[in-house]
Write an enzyme that holds these catalytic residues in place. Structure first.
Site, PDB file in Angstrom:
ATOM      1  N   CYS A  81       0.830  -1.190   0.000  1.00 21.18           N
ATOM      2  CA  CYS A  81       0.000   0.000   0.000  1.00 21.18           C
ATOM      3  C   CYS A  81       0.877   1.257   0.000  1.00 21.18           C
ATOM      4  CB  CYS A  81      -0.986  -0.031   1.178  1.00 21.18           C
ATOM      5  SG  CYS A  81      -2.375   1.123   0.982  1.00 21.18           S
ATOM      6  N   HIS A 183      -3.804  -5.080   0.616  1.00 20.68           N
ATOM      7  CA  HIS A 183      -3.240  -5.515   1.894  1.00 20.68           C
ATOM      8  C   HIS A 183      -3.277  -7.046   1.976  1.00 20.68           C
ATOM      9  CE1 HIS A 183      -2.817  -1.618   3.960  1.00 20.68           C
ATOM     10  NE2 HIS A 183      -3.828  -1.259   3.185  1.00 20.68           N
ATOM     11  N   GLU A 185      -2.071  -8.982   4.173  1.00 18.61           N
ATOM     12  CA  GLU A 185      -2.299  -9.445   5.551  1.00 18.61           C
ATOM     13  C   GLU A 185      -3.774  -9.430   5.928  1.00 18.61           C
ATOM     14  OE1 GLU A 185      -2.163  -5.020   5.937  1.00 18.61           O
ATOM     15  OE2 GLU A 185      -1.157  -6.526   4.705  1.00 18.61           O
TER      16      GLU A 185
END
EC number: 4.3.2.10
Length: 206
Positions: A81, A183, A185
């Site tokens: 990001c 993202h 994660e």
């Protein structure tokens, strides 16, 4: 020795990125110490926040030069990001501060008329094979949260795109340096797979 250093610049999703990598069995440390960045086999530059503020903070921590050195020597590095944005030359969000310039190009604001930030799941389409996406099906969904997007000058660096009323690059690659707009994660199975792929690349660079 730290396998993967997650760069700590005082904001955001640092622990969630580290935890996701640890889930795959990698030794990870969240750090802002230049010597630890230099000693790690791989670096993850994550982030949420503003471009200019991140540049100023990293320079104040003496991490900026360590990142430049890592890029110059071809160390595996993954920008997430805002971390991707910092790998470009400049940003409309951070006038007066230059990026690392590894990927020539500019970070641009999402066009007027779109709901901003672009928040939620979106399909990612691969433009070419990449070790970062090994084992991840084309058209998989990843989680986004951003108001700016990257416009690289070199189209050959684009690995994947998404469509949010218009198509734009969401994954870049040159050498062993990668950047993703989404993202991983927060992206479930395929996000964890992507982080595992990066960890394996770092692991092989002894």
């Amino acid at each position: 020795m730290i396998l993967i250093a997650v760069v700590d610049y005082g904001r955001g999703n640092l622990r969630s990125v580290a935890k996701a990598l640890e889930t795959s069995g990698f030794k990870v440390e969240v750090t802002a110490e230049p010597r630890k960045l230099k000693g790690a086999r791989g670096i993850v530059l994550p982030g949420v926040g503003a471009f200019a503020a991140a540049v100023v903070y990293l320079k104040a921590q003496n991490c900026w030069e360590a990142l430049r050195e890592a890029l110059a020597e071809g160390k595996p590095l993954l920008g997430i990001c805002l971390g991707l944005h910092l790998l470009l030359s400049s940003s409309e969000e951070g006038e007066g501060e230059e990026g690392l310039g590894y990927f020539p190009g500019r970070v641009r604001r999402l066009p007027a008329g779109l709901k901003v930030p672009h928040m939620g799941w979106n399909k990612v389409e691969l433009k070419r094979p990449s070790p970062l996406f090994e084992g991840i099906p084309d058209g998989s969904w990843f989680y986004f949260a951003h108001s700016f997007y990257v416009a690289p000058e070199d189209e050959s660096s684009v690995v994947a795109v998404t469509d949010y009323s218009f198509p734009f690059a969401v994954a870049l690659e040159k050498g062993r340096v990668f950047g993703v707009q989404f993202h991983p994660e927060k992206s479930g199975e395929w996000g964890l797979k992507l982080l595992e792929n990066f960890g394996r690349m770092a692991e092989s660079c002894w």
